[in-house]
Scaffold this motif. Structure first.
Motif, PDB file in Angstrom:
ATOM      1  N   TRP A 100      -7.263 101.135 -70.176  1.00  0.00           N
ATOM      2  CA  TRP A 100      -7.128 100.878 -68.867  1.00  0.00           C
ATOM      3  C   TRP A 100      -5.964  99.741 -68.469  1.00  0.00           C
ATOM      4  CZ3 TRP A 100      -8.212  95.759 -67.812  1.00  0.00           C
ATOM      5  CH2 TRP A 100      -9.083  95.251 -68.697  1.00  0.00           C
ATOM      6  N   ALA A 101      -5.780  98.880 -69.545  1.00  0.00           N
ATOM      7  CA  ALA A 101      -4.859  97.718 -69.426  1.00  0.00           C
ATOM      8  C   ALA A 101      -3.461  98.215 -69.822  1.00  0.00           C
ATOM      9  CB  ALA A 101      -5.153  96.570 -70.216  1.00  0.00           C
ATOM     10  N   CYS A 102      -3.257  99.123 -70.501  1.00  0.00           N
ATOM     11  CA  CYS A 102      -1.792  99.290 -71.110  1.00  0.00           C
ATOM     12  C   CYS A 102      -0.989  99.955 -70.110  1.00  0.00           C
ATOM     13  CB  CYS A 102      -2.139 100.568 -72.090  1.00  0.00           C
ATOM     14  SG  CYS A 102      -2.921  99.955 -73.572  1.00  0.00           S
ATOM     15  N   LEU A 149       8.738 100.256 -69.687  1.00  0.00           N
ATOM     16  CA  LEU A 149       8.112  99.758 -70.973  1.00  0.00           C
ATOM     17  C   LEU A 149       6.882 100.012 -71.351  1.00  0.00           C
ATOM     18  CD1 LEU A 149       9.131  97.388 -73.121  1.00  0.00           C
ATOM     19  CD2 LEU A 149       7.907  95.915 -71.899  1.00  0.00           C
ATOM     20  N   ASN A 150       6.717 100.562 -72.497  1.00  0.00           N
ATOM     21  CA  ASN A 150       5.445 100.869 -73.013  1.00  0.00           C
ATOM     22  C   ASN A 150       4.613  99.768 -73.713  1.00  0.00           C
ATOM     23  OD1 ASN A 150       5.696 103.718 -72.268  1.00  0.00           O
ATOM     24  ND2 ASN A 150       6.783 104.154 -74.279  1.00  0.00           N
ATOM     25  N   VAL A 151       3.366  99.243 -73.083  1.00  0.00           N
ATOM     26  CA  VAL A 151       2.747  98.191 -73.552  1.00  0.00           C
ATOM     27  C   VAL A 151       1.291  98.544 -74.031  1.00  0.00           C
ATOM     28  CG1 VAL A 151       2.124  95.810 -72.965  1.00  0.00           C
ATOM     29  CG2 VAL A 151       4.232  96.544 -71.973  1.00  0.00           C
ATOM     30  N   ARG A 152       1.096  98.278 -75.058  1.00  0.00           N
ATOM     31  CA  ARG A 152      -0.201  98.321 -75.740  1.00  0.00           C
ATOM     32  C   ARG A 152      -0.965  97.244 -75.437  1.00  0.00           C
ATOM     33  NH1 ARG A 152      -1.327 100.761 -81.606  1.00  0.00           N
ATOM     34  NH2 ARG A 152      -0.766 102.692 -80.673  1.00  0.00           N
ATOM     35  N   HIS A 211      -1.909  99.219 -60.962  1.00  0.00           N
ATOM     36  CA  HIS A 211      -1.112  99.185 -61.926  1.00  0.00           C
ATOM     37  C   HIS A 211      -1.587  99.114 -63.638  1.00  0.00           C
ATOM     38  CE1 HIS A 211       2.178  97.977 -59.277  1.00  0.00           C
ATOM     39  NE2 HIS A 211       1.402  97.486 -58.465  1.00  0.00           N
ATOM     40  N   GLY A 212      -3.018  99.295 -63.353  1.00  0.00           N
ATOM     41  CA  GLY A 212      -3.489  99.059 -64.707  1.00  0.00           C
ATOM     42  C   GLY A 212      -4.104 100.397 -65.338  1.00  0.00           C
ATOM     43  N   GLY A 213      -3.889 101.591 -64.932  1.00  0.00           N
ATOM     44  CA  GLY A 213      -4.412 102.973 -65.639  1.00  0.00           C
ATOM     45  C   GLY A 213      -5.681 103.061 -65.300  1.00  0.00           C
ATOM     46  N   VAL A 214      -6.635 103.659 -66.167  1.00  0.00           N
ATOM     47  CA  VAL A 214      -7.902 104.250 -65.811  1.00  0.00           C
ATOM     48  C   VAL A 214      -8.874 103.125 -66.256  1.00  0.00           C
ATOM     49  CG1 VAL A 214      -9.617 106.307 -66.242  1.00  0.00           C
ATOM     50  CG2 VAL A 214      -7.086 106.423 -66.044  1.00  0.00           C
TER      51      VAL A 214
END
Length: 799
Positions: A614-616, A652-655, A794-797
Motif C-alpha cells: 500500500w505504500a509503494c 519512479l517505481n519505489v518499493r 498517493h499511497g496505493g491500496v
C-alpha cells in the motif's frame, strides 16, 4: 512459612557440623590443587598437582561454614531455602557442598560418590573440558554465578517475590558490598511484602580483604555497622571470631534467631488484614571470619590466613618450591581426610546425613532450577487492546499506551498464579503503561501518604530508581520460574550492560546442561527513545543497547522494532510466550500515525519483514528504488519521503520494505530468524539501490547485511551521535534521517537525473534551510511537518 524452633543445637550436632565443614574445606582445596591422589592415600607428589592452579580459596571456607549451618536449620524446621552465593568465585565451595549432599552426583552421574568420583570432582574444576571456577549453571542450586559482583541481593529479592514459602539465603562478600548495585539493593526490603512474598536472609560475610586491599565494610566499627543496617531497616545479628567450635555455637544461635524472626514476621503479617501489614525489620547476619580460614597461616614468612594473600591460590610455584608442596600436603592432611571418607572413598554416611532430604537440599531445590516451576502465561486476546486502523495513516495513537492495556490484561489473567511482574525505574506512567494501575499498583512497604499515586502493599509493579536493582529483581524472578518485563528509557538501559551480558552467558551455558529446564525470557521495552528525547537533550539520546545485544550468540538475542501500536501488541504477545531468550523491543510512546490493522500486523510480525504494498509507488515488482525502514520514527520519515518522491517523480517505481524483526536481515545460516539469500534478494534485488532508514546507528544494519549480494547498493541512515535540546523533527534532520535527506539520498543513487529530479534536489535543500530558520524563530516544527499525514490517494491500496 518457616517454623519457629526453640531447641538449641546440641554440642554433638555442632561437632558433626564441624566435621562436615572440614570435609567441604578439604574438597575445596582438592579442587584447586589436585589432579590425582584425591584421598592422600600416598605421599603427595608434584604429578598429583594441576599444572595450572586456578580458583579462589579466601572466601570458600566461610561459604561452606554458612552452607553447613543452613543445612541444620532446613532439617530442623523443614524450611524451604535456596542459597545465593554473591562471592561466586567461591565456586569450589558450592561444588563441594552439593557433592556432600548428593545433588551434584545426581546431576553429574559420572562424578560418583567414591574415590574415582572424587578424583573426577577435583580434576574437572577450572580444567579444560571441566567446569568453570564460579558458581556457574553447572553447579546444582545456583541461580547466581557471581562472575560480576553487585547484584546477588537483588537476585535474592527477585527470587523471593511471590514465593511465600521460600527463604533466600544471600551471602554477600564484603568486596561486593562496596558496589553501587549492592548499595541500592539493600532497600529492596521496602518492596517485600511478608504477607505475600517469601523472605530474604542477607548474610554479610566480612573476611576483611579483596584481591589486594582491605574492604570498607570490614573496617567499619561494629556499632557503626549496626547503625548502617538499622538505617536500612534491618535487625542485625553479629557472629565474630576465629576459633571454629565457638563460631559454630555463635552461628547456630544466630541462624535460629534469624529464622525465628522470619517466622514471627510472616505469621503476624498473614494473620491480619491485607492492608494493615507494615514493613518489618528483617534479620541480617554479619559474619566476621578470617579470609582463607583454616588455610596456611604463613607462606614464605608472610601472613596468609586472615590477609589478602589467601584470596586466590595461597601456595603457588609448587614444581619449583618443594617446601610449598610439603606445605600443601600438610594443609590437606590438617583436615584429616581419613576421618571424612570411607574405604570406597565416599563421604561418611554420618556426614551425608547432615544434609536435608530430597528437594529440601539447596542443590536440589526446584526454585534454583526455575524452569521446573515455569507455567506459561495465560495471554488475553489482542482484539480488546488493538487500535482500529481502517486504513494506513488515518488513525493516531500511542503505541505503548496500547501495550499498557495488554499488560493490564496479562496481569489480570495471571492474578491467581501471581507469576508476572513489571519492573522499571519510576517510568511506568511516563512510558504510557499506566493502564496497569487499573488492576494493580506499585509495590510499596514504606509509609503511605494521602495523594500517593497507586502505591499499595500488594502492588505488582516494581519501581525503583536503580536500573541495576530492576534488572536483578527481574532476573531473580525469572530464574525461579516466573515471567516479567523491564520497561526503561532507551538511553539508560546501558547502565545494566554488564548484567545483561552475564544473563546472556548464563542462558547460553544453561542450554548445554540437560537438567537445566528453560526459563521465561528476559523481555525489555526500550521507550522514550532517541527520537523522542528532543526535550531532554543529548544526554538522553543513545540507541546503542541493541549493538551491545548483538554481540551475544545469535540464538539468545532477538530485537524488535514495531512501527506502530498493533505491531507492538503482536510482538509483546510473542515475546511473553518465549523462553531462554533475551527479547528487546524498541517502541515510542508519543502520539503517532498508525499503519496496520491488527490482522495486517499479525501477518507482518509473523514474517518479521515485508513489502508494504500500500505504500509503494508505481510497480513494486520492478522497483527502481527500495526504501526500507526499521523503527517507528524511521518508518514515518520513510513514508513521508516516499510520498514526496511519488508527488514529484510519478514515473519512479519505489518499493517500501518494513522491518519489525531486526534479525531477519542476517542470513538464515547465521540466525534462526534470518532470511535465506533468495528471500532477501527478493526483497532487495541486488542491482537496485536501497535507502534504509534505521532507528539506531547505521553501521548496525551494515553489520547484519554485509554478506548479502545487495550490500554494495545499501545506504543506511540512522543516528550518528548528533543531538541536542531541539524540536522532534530537528533531531532527525541533525542525523540525516528526515524525509528531505532521505529523498536526496535516493536521488543521489538513481541514474542521471532529469529536470524534475534536479528540481526536487534543490527543493529539498530549500526545505531544510526553511526548517532551520523556522524552528529558531518559532521554537517548534514547521506546519507541514507537524500536520503531515499519509495521503491515501498517493499511497496505493490499504491492507
Amino acid at each position: 512459612m518457616p517454623q519457629s524452633f526453640h531447641g538449641r543445637a546440641s554440642d554433638d550436632e555442632l561437632n558433626l557440623i564441624d566435621t562436615y565443614w572440614r570435609a567441604a574445606n578439604y574438597m575445596t582445596v582438592g579442587q584447586i590443587y589436585l589432579l590425582d591422589n584425591p584421598l592422600l592415600r600416598e605421599p603427595l607428589r608434584i604429578e598429583h598437582v594441576k599444572p595450572r592452579l586456578l580458583g579462589h580459596w579466601g572466601t570458600s571456607p566461610g561459604l561452606s561454614f554458612i552452607y553447613a549451618h543452613l543445612n541444620r536449620v532446613i532439617r530442623a524446621r523443614d524450611a524451604n531455602v535456596i542459597y545465593v552465593c554473591g562471592p561466586g568465585h567461591g565456586g569450589p565451595a558450592l561444588v563441594a557442598n552439593t557433592y556432600l549432599e548428593g545433588s551434584y552426583t545426581e546431576r553429574h552421574p559420572a562424578v560418583a560418590l567414591d574415590e574415582d568420583g572424587l578424583r573426577m570432582l577435583f580434576r574437572q574444576f577450572s580444567f579444560p573440558g571441566g567446569i568453570p571456577s564460579h558458581a556457574a549453571p553447572e553447579v546444582p542450586g545456583s541461580i547466581h554465578e557471581g562472575g560480576e559482583l553487585g547484584y546477588a541481593l537483588s537476585h535474592a529479592y527477585g527470587a523471593a517475590f511471590d514465593n511465600p514459602d521460600l527463604v533466600v539465603a544471600c551471602v554477600i562478600g564484603d568486596g561486593e558490598a562496596e558496589t553501587g548495585p549492592l548499595a541500592a539493593a539493600w532497600r529492596s526490603n521496602a518492596f517485600l511484602n511478608p504477607r505475600r512474598d517469601g523472605a530474604v536472609l542477607p548474610i554479610l560475610h566480612l573476611n576483611g580483604y579483596k584481591i589486594a586491599n582491605p574492604t570498607l565494610m570490614a573496617r567499619i566499627p561494629e556499632e557503626e555497622l549496626r547503625h548502617f543496617f538499622l538505617g536500612h531497616g534491618y535487625d542485625p545479628l553479629f557472629v565474630q571470631g576465629e576459633e571454629p567450635r565457638a563460631m559454630h555455637r555463635l552461628m547456630a544461635d544466630a541462624m535460629d534467631r534469624a529464622f525465628d524472626r522470619i517466622a514471627a514476621i510472616q505469621r503476624e503479617a498473614r494473620s491480619g488484614a491485607a492492608g494493615s501489614v507494615q514493613r518489618p525489620a528483617w534479620p541480617v547476619i554479619v559474619l566476621r571470619s578470617p579470609k582463607g580460614w583454616t588455610g596456611p597461616r604463613e607462606v614464605d614468612g608472610l601472613q596468609t590466613e586472615g590477609s589478602w594473600r589467601s584470596h586466590q591460590v595461597p601456595l603457588s610455584g609448587l614444581a619449583d618450591k618443594p617446601g610449598h608442596l610439603a606445605q600443601l600436603e600438610a594443609w590437606l592432611r590438617s583436615y584429616r581426610p581419613e576421618e571424612l571418607f570411607d574405604a570406597a572413598g565416599a563421604p561418611l554416611a554420618a556426614l551425608r546425613a547432615l544434609a536435608p532430604r530430597g528437594d529440601r537440599r539447596m542443590g536440589a531445590n526446584p526454585h534454583a532450577n526455575g524452569g521446573l516451576l515455569r507455567v506459561p502465561l495465560e495471554m488475553p486476546a489482542l482484539e480488546g487492546h488493538a487500535l482500529d486502523v481502517a486504513q494506513p495513516g488515518a488513525t493516531r495513537g500511542e503505541a505503548t499506551r496500547a501495550m499498557g492495556s495488554l499488560l493490564r490484561g496479562v496481569m489480570e489473567a495471571n492474578a491467581q498464579a501471581a507469576n508476572f511482574r513489571v519492573v522499571g525505574p519510576d517510568e511506568t506512567a511516563s512510558n504510557r503503561l499506566q493502564a496497569l494501575f487499573q488492576t494493580t499498583g506499585r509495590a510499596w512497604m514504606e509509609e503511605l501518604l494521602p495523594g500517593d499515586d497507586h502505591l499499595e502493599r500488594d502492588g505488582r509493579v516494581l519501581e525503583i530508581l536503580s536500573e541495576h536493582t530492576c534488572q536483578g529483581w527481574l532476573e531473580g524472578y525469572l530464574l525461579t520460574g516466573r515471567h516479567g518485563l523491564f520497561s526503561c528509557y532507551e538511553a539508560f538501559i546501558h547502565i545494566v550492560d554488564s548484567m545483561f551480558n552475564q544473563h546472556a552467558k548464563w542462558l547460553d551455558a544453561s542450554r548445554e546442561i540437560p537438567w537445566r529446564e528453560p526459563i521465561a525470557s528476559l523481555n525489555y521495552l526500550l521507550t522514550s527513545h532517541v527520537w523522542q528525547q528532543d526535550h531532554n537533550g543529548f544526554s538522553h539520546q543513545d540507541p546503542g543497547f541493541v549493538d551491545v545485544a548483538l554481540n551475544k550468540k545469535t540464538d539468545i538475542v532477538r530485537v524488535y522494532l514495531p512501527p506502530d501500536a498493533n505491531t507492538l501488541l503482536c510482538v509483546t504477545d510473542h515475546v511473553l510466550r518465549t523462553w531462554d531468550r533475551i527479547n528487546i523491543i524498541v517502541a515510542g510512546k508519543a502520539p503517532a500515525w498508525q499503519w496496520l490493522s491488527l490482522d495486517a500486523a499479525r501477518r507482518h510480525c509473523a514474517a518479521g519483514i515485508g513489502v508494504w504494498e500500500w505504500a509503494c509507488r508505481g510497480d513494486p515488482d520492478a522497483p527502481d528504488l527500495v526504501m526500507a525502514c526499521a523503527g517507528d520514527v524511521p518508518t514515518q520519515e520513510t513514508l513521508a519521503a516516499v510520498q514526496l518522491l511519488g508527488q514529484h517523480l510519478p514515473a519512479l517505481n519505489v518499493r517500501v520494505v518494513n522491518v519489525v524483526d531486526l534479525m531477519t536481515l542476517q542470513p538464515a545460516e547465521v540466525h534462526p530468524h534470518g532470511l535465506a539469500d533468495a528471500a532477501y534478494d527478493a526483497l532487495f534485488p541486488p542491482g537496485v539501490p536501497a535507502i534504509f532508514a534505521y532507528h539506531g546507528y547505521p553501521w548496525t544494519i551494515h553489520r547484519l547485511c554485509y554478506r548479502r549480494a545487495h550490500h554494495a547498493n545499501l545506504h543506511v541512515r540512522g543516528y550518528r551521535e548528533e543531538g541536542t535540546t531541539t524540536t522532534p523533527f530537528d533531531m532527525t534532520v541533525l542525523n540525516g534521517l528526515d524525509r528531505f535527506h532521505l529523498v536526496q539520498s535516493a536521488l543521489e543513487r538513481l541514474p542521471a537525473l532529469d529536470d524534475a529530479g534536479r528540481t526536487l534536489q534543490a527543493a529539498m535543500d530549500a526545505r531544510l534551510a526553511e526548517h532551520h530558520a523556522y524552528i529558531r524563530a518559532h521554537g517548534q516544527d514547521m506546519p507541514e511537518v507537524r500536520d503531515w499525514r499519509w495521503l491515501a490517494a498517493h499511497g496505493g491500496v490499504s491492507p
